[in-house]
Design a protein around this motif. Structure first.
Motif, PDB file in Angstrom:
ATOM      1  N   LEU A  24       2.820  -3.020 -11.142  1.00 33.75           N
ATOM      2  CA  LEU A  24       3.295  -4.280 -10.559  1.00 33.75           C
ATOM      3  C   LEU A  24       3.047  -4.332  -9.057  1.00 33.75           C
ATOM      4  CD1 LEU A  24       6.641  -4.844 -12.484  1.00 33.75           C
ATOM      5  CD2 LEU A  24       4.439  -5.955 -12.865  1.00 33.75           C
ATOM      6  N   ALA A  25       3.216  -3.213  -8.367  1.00 42.66           N
ATOM      7  CA  ALA A  25       2.952  -3.181  -6.927  1.00 42.66           C
ATOM      8  C   ALA A  25       1.492  -3.503  -6.640  1.00 42.66           C
ATOM      9  CB  ALA A  25       3.324  -1.812  -6.362  1.00 42.66           C
ATOM     10  N   CYS A  26       0.599  -2.891  -7.397  1.00 44.78           N
ATOM     11  CA  CYS A  26      -0.837  -3.165  -7.236  1.00 44.78           C
ATOM     12  C   CYS A  26      -1.154  -4.618  -7.586  1.00 44.78           C
ATOM     13  CB  CYS A  26      -1.652  -2.245  -8.142  1.00 44.78           C
ATOM     14  SG  CYS A  26      -1.620  -0.505  -7.684  1.00 44.78           S
ATOM     15  N   GLY A  27      -0.536  -5.103  -8.661  1.00 46.90           N
ATOM     16  CA  GLY A  27      -0.807  -6.462  -9.117  1.00 46.90           C
ATOM     17  C   GLY A  27      -0.379  -7.513  -8.114  1.00 46.90           C
ATOM     18  N   VAL A  28       0.809  -7.344  -7.530  1.00 48.36           N
ATOM     19  CA  VAL A  28       1.304  -8.305  -6.541  1.00 48.36           C
ATOM     20  C   VAL A  28       0.380  -8.359  -5.325  1.00 48.36           C
ATOM     21  CG1 VAL A  28       3.167  -8.749  -4.893  1.00 48.36           C
ATOM     22  CG2 VAL A  28       3.709  -8.178  -7.261  1.00 48.36           C
ATOM     23  N   LEU A  29      -0.030  -7.205  -4.837  1.00 50.61           N
ATOM     24  CA  LEU A  29      -0.895  -7.157  -3.658  1.00 50.61           C
ATOM     25  C   LEU A  29      -2.275  -7.741  -3.946  1.00 50.61           C
ATOM     26  CD1 LEU A  29       0.071  -3.623  -2.324  1.00 50.61           C
ATOM     27  CD2 LEU A  29       0.593  -5.804  -1.246  1.00 50.61           C
ATOM     28  N   THR A  30      -2.841  -7.391  -5.096  1.00 55.23           N
ATOM     29  CA  THR A  30      -4.172  -7.886  -5.434  1.00 55.23           C
ATOM     30  C   THR A  30      -4.166  -9.391  -5.639  1.00 55.23           C
ATOM     31  OG1 THR A  30      -4.582  -5.790  -6.573  1.00 55.23           O
ATOM     32  CG2 THR A  30      -6.169  -7.542  -6.942  1.00 55.23           C
ATOM     33  N   TYR A  31      -3.175  -9.882  -6.370  1.00 57.56           N
ATOM     34  CA  TYR A  31      -3.103 -11.324  -6.632  1.00 57.56           C
ATOM     35  C   TYR A  31      -2.813 -12.109  -5.354  1.00 57.56           C
ATOM     36  CZ  TYR A  31      -2.177 -15.596  -9.280  1.00 57.56           C
ATOM     37  OH  TYR A  31      -2.234 -16.871  -9.788  1.00 57.56           O
ATOM     38  N   GLY A  32      -2.199 -11.437  -4.389  1.00 54.70           N
ATOM     39  CA  GLY A  32      -1.917 -12.085  -3.120  1.00 54.70           C
ATOM     40  C   GLY A  32      -3.087 -12.095  -2.161  1.00 54.70           C
ATOM     41  N   GLY A  33      -4.207 -11.461  -2.540  1.00 55.88           N
ATOM     42  CA  GLY A  33      -5.401 -11.520  -1.714  1.00 55.88           C
ATOM     43  C   GLY A  33      -5.766 -10.245  -0.997  1.00 55.88           C
ATOM     44  N   VAL A  34      -4.957  -9.187  -1.119  1.00 51.90           N
ATOM     45  CA  VAL A  34      -5.274  -7.920  -0.468  1.00 51.90           C
ATOM     46  C   VAL A  34      -6.429  -7.258  -1.222  1.00 51.90           C
ATOM     47  CG1 VAL A  34      -4.378  -5.662   0.210  1.00 51.90           C
ATOM     48  CG2 VAL A  34      -2.894  -7.663   0.303  1.00 51.90           C
ATOM     49  N   SER A  35      -7.415  -6.748  -0.497  1.00 50.09           N
ATOM     50  CA  SER A  35      -8.589  -6.164  -1.142  1.00 50.09           C
ATOM     51  C   SER A  35      -8.212  -4.933  -1.966  1.00 50.09           C
ATOM     52  CB  SER A  35      -9.643  -5.785  -0.100  1.00 50.09           C
ATOM     53  OG  SER A  35      -9.199  -4.695   0.681  1.00 50.09           O
ATOM     54  N   LEU A  36      -9.027  -4.654  -2.965  1.00 49.18           N
ATOM     55  CA  LEU A  36      -8.730  -3.580  -3.907  1.00 49.18           C
ATOM     56  C   LEU A  36      -8.593  -2.222  -3.226  1.00 49.18           C
ATOM     57  CD1 LEU A  36     -11.283  -4.585  -6.696  1.00 49.18           C
ATOM     58  CD2 LEU A  36      -8.951  -5.397  -6.379  1.00 49.18           C
ATOM     59  N   PHE A  37      -9.449  -1.964  -2.228  1.00 48.55           N
ATOM     60  CA  PHE A  37      -9.428  -0.654  -1.578  1.00 48.55           C
ATOM     61  C   PHE A  37      -8.163  -0.484  -0.739  1.00 48.55           C
ATOM     62  CE2 PHE A  37     -13.989  -1.542  -2.211  1.00 48.55           C
ATOM     63  CZ  PHE A  37     -14.304  -0.441  -2.985  1.00 48.55           C
ATOM     64  N   VAL A  38      -7.743  -1.552  -0.060  1.00 52.66           N
ATOM     65  CA  VAL A  38      -6.511  -1.485   0.727  1.00 52.66           C
ATOM     66  C   VAL A  38      -5.321  -1.263  -0.196  1.00 52.66           C
ATOM     67  CG1 VAL A  38      -4.957  -2.793   2.229  1.00 52.66           C
ATOM     68  CG2 VAL A  38      -7.418  -2.864   2.616  1.00 52.66           C
ATOM     69  N   VAL A  39      -5.325  -1.899  -1.369  1.00 49.88           N
ATOM     70  CA  VAL A  39      -4.249  -1.720  -2.339  1.00 49.88           C
ATOM     71  C   VAL A  39      -4.114  -0.250  -2.723  1.00 49.88           C
ATOM     72  CG1 VAL A  39      -3.521  -2.201  -4.709  1.00 49.88           C
ATOM     73  CG2 VAL A  39      -4.310  -4.064  -3.255  1.00 49.88           C
ATOM     74  N   ALA A  40      -5.242   0.388  -3.001  1.00 52.62           N
ATOM     75  CA  ALA A  40      -5.207   1.799  -3.400  1.00 52.62           C
ATOM     76  C   ALA A  40      -4.615   2.666  -2.290  1.00 52.62           C
ATOM     77  CB  ALA A  40      -6.619   2.277  -3.749  1.00 52.62           C
ATOM     78  N   PHE A  41      -5.029   2.426  -1.052  1.00 54.84           N
ATOM     79  CA  PHE A  41      -4.493   3.200   0.074  1.00 54.84           C
ATOM     80  C   PHE A  41      -3.003   2.944   0.265  1.00 54.84           C
ATOM     81  CE2 PHE A  41      -8.952   3.539   1.565  1.00 54.84           C
ATOM     82  CZ  PHE A  41      -8.974   4.893   1.886  1.00 54.84           C
ATOM     83  N   ALA A  42      -2.588   1.678   0.133  1.00 55.91           N
ATOM     84  CA  ALA A  42      -1.197   1.309   0.389  1.00 55.91           C
ATOM     85  C   ALA A  42      -0.242   1.829  -0.678  1.00 55.91           C
ATOM     86  CB  ALA A  42      -1.072  -0.215   0.506  1.00 55.91           C
ATOM     87  N   VAL A  43      -0.673   1.798  -1.931  1.00 52.29           N
ATOM     88  CA  VAL A  43       0.217   2.126  -3.044  1.00 52.29           C
ATOM     89  C   VAL A  43       0.250   3.623  -3.336  1.00 52.29           C
ATOM     90  CG1 VAL A  43       0.601   1.801  -5.529  1.00 52.29           C
ATOM     91  CG2 VAL A  43       0.002  -0.157  -4.093  1.00 52.29           C
ATOM     92  N   TYR A  44      -0.837   4.331  -3.089  1.00 52.53           N
ATOM     93  CA  TYR A  44      -0.924   5.732  -3.491  1.00 52.53           C
ATOM     94  C   TYR A  44       0.232   6.607  -2.982  1.00 52.53           C
ATOM     95  CZ  TYR A  44      -2.403  10.607  -3.519  1.00 52.53           C
ATOM     96  OH  TYR A  44      -2.439  11.968  -3.662  1.00 52.53           O
ATOM     97  N   PRO A  45       0.626   6.521  -1.695  1.00 54.77           N
ATOM     98  CA  PRO A  45       1.733   7.390  -1.249  1.00 54.77           C
ATOM     99  C   PRO A  45       3.017   7.183  -2.044  1.00 54.77           C
ATOM    100  CG  PRO A  45       0.602   6.429   0.633  1.00 54.77           C
ATOM    101  CD  PRO A  45       0.069   5.725  -0.585  1.00 54.77           C
ATOM    102  N   PHE A  46       3.332   5.946  -2.366  1.00 55.40           N
ATOM    103  CA  PHE A  46       4.553   5.655  -3.120  1.00 55.40           C
ATOM    104  C   PHE A  46       4.388   6.031  -4.592  1.00 55.40           C
ATOM    105  CE2 PHE A  46       4.264   2.694   0.449  1.00 55.40           C
ATOM    106  CZ  PHE A  46       5.396   3.075   1.150  1.00 55.40           C
ATOM    107  N   ALA A  47       3.182   5.846  -5.117  1.00 56.21           N
ATOM    108  CA  ALA A  47       2.909   6.250  -6.501  1.00 56.21           C
ATOM    109  C   ALA A  47       3.069   7.755  -6.643  1.00 56.21           C
ATOM    110  CB  ALA A  47       1.499   5.821  -6.903  1.00 56.21           C
ATOM    111  N   SER A  48       2.545   8.489  -5.681  1.00 55.64           N
ATOM    112  CA  SER A  48       2.653   9.948  -5.720  1.00 55.64           C
ATOM    113  C   SER A  48       4.106  10.394  -5.684  1.00 55.64           C
ATOM    114  CB  SER A  48       1.883  10.543  -4.529  1.00 55.64           C
ATOM    115  OG  SER A  48       2.082  11.937  -4.461  1.00 55.64           O
ATOM    116  N   ALA A  49       4.890   9.750  -4.806  1.00 59.63           N
ATOM    117  CA  ALA A  49       6.292  10.141  -4.663  1.00 59.63           C
ATOM    118  C   ALA A  49       7.087   9.869  -5.931  1.00 59.63           C
ATOM    119  CB  ALA A  49       6.916   9.398  -3.475  1.00 59.63           C
ATOM    120  N   ILE A  50       6.898   8.694  -6.526  1.00 59.64           N
ATOM    121  CA  ILE A  50       7.705   8.347  -7.698  1.00 59.64           C
ATOM    122  C   ILE A  50       7.219   9.087  -8.942  1.00 59.64           C
ATOM    123  CG2 ILE A  50       6.406   6.312  -8.502  1.00 59.64           C
ATOM    124  CD1 ILE A  50       9.220   4.995  -8.873  1.00 59.64           C
TER     125      ILE A  50
END
Length: 459
Positions: free
Chosen positions: A105-131
């Motif tokens: 859902l975090a990736c989906g919200v960012l992508t659908y909002g216009g954030v590029s795919l590569f930025v999404v991966a960088f932004a979400v990965y730290p939180f994905a790793s933690a959880i």
């Protein structure tokens, strides 16, 4: 004629191989293009300067603003902390028991909002790793989870998504980003549900086997718990503005279709405003989103703006010239004698334009390792034919748009895909560790497209 078909297949195979090995497509696409021309016995230099370069330049002219503004928007959302705020809120809100769902859902919200795919991966990965670590879910499932959230239903299925894969079909079919909304939503839900089922099944298998997050991983991120991010309601404002203005400028009372008279447009060689209106709408919406994103945290963005804009511009240039090189390749290939046989073979696989289109886009996206590249080549080569066939059969051009867009996000994520390679590098994992789940998502997406195409062909 056999050798001329071999020339095309050889050029395609070499391009795929070298792209997989990490060699730049910008350099090798023209080389293999000219190899195919040489073997086919056609004129070498005119094919390069008047076909390859002209069509590559036309692609850059048409889509560079979207690539550039999309990259800048994503970078500013990263710099101001909004992207991280959204990811953190969703991940923490759903908790570790729903680790996979929260990352999707975090990736989906960012992508659908216009954030590029590569930025999404960088932004979400730290939180994905933690959880994932907190929930004791294997780290190897993170790439597949991010791929499902960022590379599938929000990239090309849901109506109005501002990703370029949803914009490319518009000039070919005279549609906009909201084409066939019901079909897109159904397709998006199918992919989301099936993908989530697969990943949860894999998580349960790992749990039964006693496998946890794992140790000794590379690129383990440090999540700064005291890091201050913008308030979530403020962070989503730029995303909402992009979506709202994209709709208002495409179909609402601000529609750009009514901005200029037909007489004025003719002076710019624009015969039909619908061929450019979707691009205009998205350009304006992204500019509004960028300005809003800067205003969220002016001081923080200002301190890093110069470096951020440079990085965004370089990323946009690399992305569009890679794709433009593949488009130039496709346009030369379609002039070769052997292509007629290949085209007839693809078209012969199904007489229905939706099914045939899904096949051709999937094949070319898979060969080039690029959703936008394969989609552009397929529509450049056979778009007019599909449109004519659809009109003769009473099929809406909007359906052609949606099926083509969704098909581009199917087999594009084969191992040599740039986004896949980058995602694995970000997470510090290898193809051997994580590609199985990415491939499963790829298969699910491809099957969903063909299921929709087959069902639509029955009506």
């Amino acid at each position: 004629m056999f050798i001329q078909v071999v020339a095309i297949l050889l050029a395609l195979g070499l391009l795929m191989f070298f792209a997989y090995r990490g060699y730049p497509v910008i350099v090798f696409a023209p080389i293999f293009t000219l190899l195919a021309v040489l073997i086919s016995g056609l004129a070498l230099m005119p094919s390069y300067t008047e076909t390859y370069m002209v069509n590559a330049a036309n692609y850059v002219k048409t889509y560079f603003p979207i690539f550039l503004l999309g990259a800048i928007f994503g970078k500013v959302m990263e710099l101001n902390g909004a992207a991280s705020s959204i990811a953190q809120t969703i991940v923490k809100g759903l908790g570790s028991k729903r680790a996979i769902l929260s990352v999707i859902l975090a990736c989906g919200v960012l992508t659908y909002g216009g954030v590029s795919l590569f930025v999404v991966a960088f932004a979400v990965y730290p939180f994905a790793s933690a959880i994932f670590r907190e929930a004791n879910v294997p780290k190897r499932l993170i790439p597949g989870t991010i791929a499902l959230g960022a590379f599938t239903f929000t990239m090309d299925a849901l109506p109005g998504t501002p990703q370029v894969q949803n914009i490319i079909p518009t000039p070919y079919f005279g549609t906009d980003a909201y084409a066939a909304p019901v079909v897109g939503i159904i397709g998006g839900v199918l992919v989301f549900a099936a993908g989530l089922y697969w990943l949860e099944r894999r998580r349960k298998q790992a749990e039964l086997a006693g496998e946890g997050y794992g140790t000794g991983h590379k690129n383990e991120p440090e999540v700064l718990t005291d890091q201050k991010y913008p308030n979530i309601w403020l962070a989503i404002v730029p995303l909402l503005l992009v979506l709202v203005f994209n709709y208002l400028l495409s179909r609402g009372f601000l529609t750009v279709n009514n901005w200029y008279s037909a007489e004025l447009l003719k002076t710019f060689n624009i015969a039909n405003v619908k061929t450019v209106s979707s691009t205009w709408a998205l350009i304006i919406a992204l500019v509004i989103g960028i300005l809003a994103a800067i205003c969220i945290n002016v001081r923080r963005v200002h301190n890093q703006l110069a470096a951020g804009l440079t990085a965004a511009a370089m990323g946009a240039l690399l992305a569009i010239f890679n794709t433009a090189s593949e488009v130039g390749f496709g346009n030369v290939v379609k002039t070769l004698p052997g292509f007629k046989l290949i085209q007839n073979w693809i078209l012969g696989l199904s007489s229905h334009p939706l099914i045939s289109e899904a096949i051709s886009v999937n094949i070319l996206a898979g060969v080039t390792g690029s959703a936008s590249g394969g989609l552009s080549i397929a529509l450049e080569v056979m778009g007019k034919q599909y449109l004519a066939s659809a009109q003769a059969a009473g099929i809406s051009p909007e359906l052609l748009h949606r099926i083509a867009s969704m098909a581009s996000g199917g087999m594009d994520t084969l191992p040599h895909n740039g986004a896949v390679i980058t995602l694995l590098a970000i997470t510090g994992l290898t193809h051997r560790q994580s590609y199985k789940d990415i491939f499963a998502i790829t298969v699910i997406k491809t099957l969903a497209v063909f299921l929709l195409a087959v069902v639509l062909s029955l009506f």
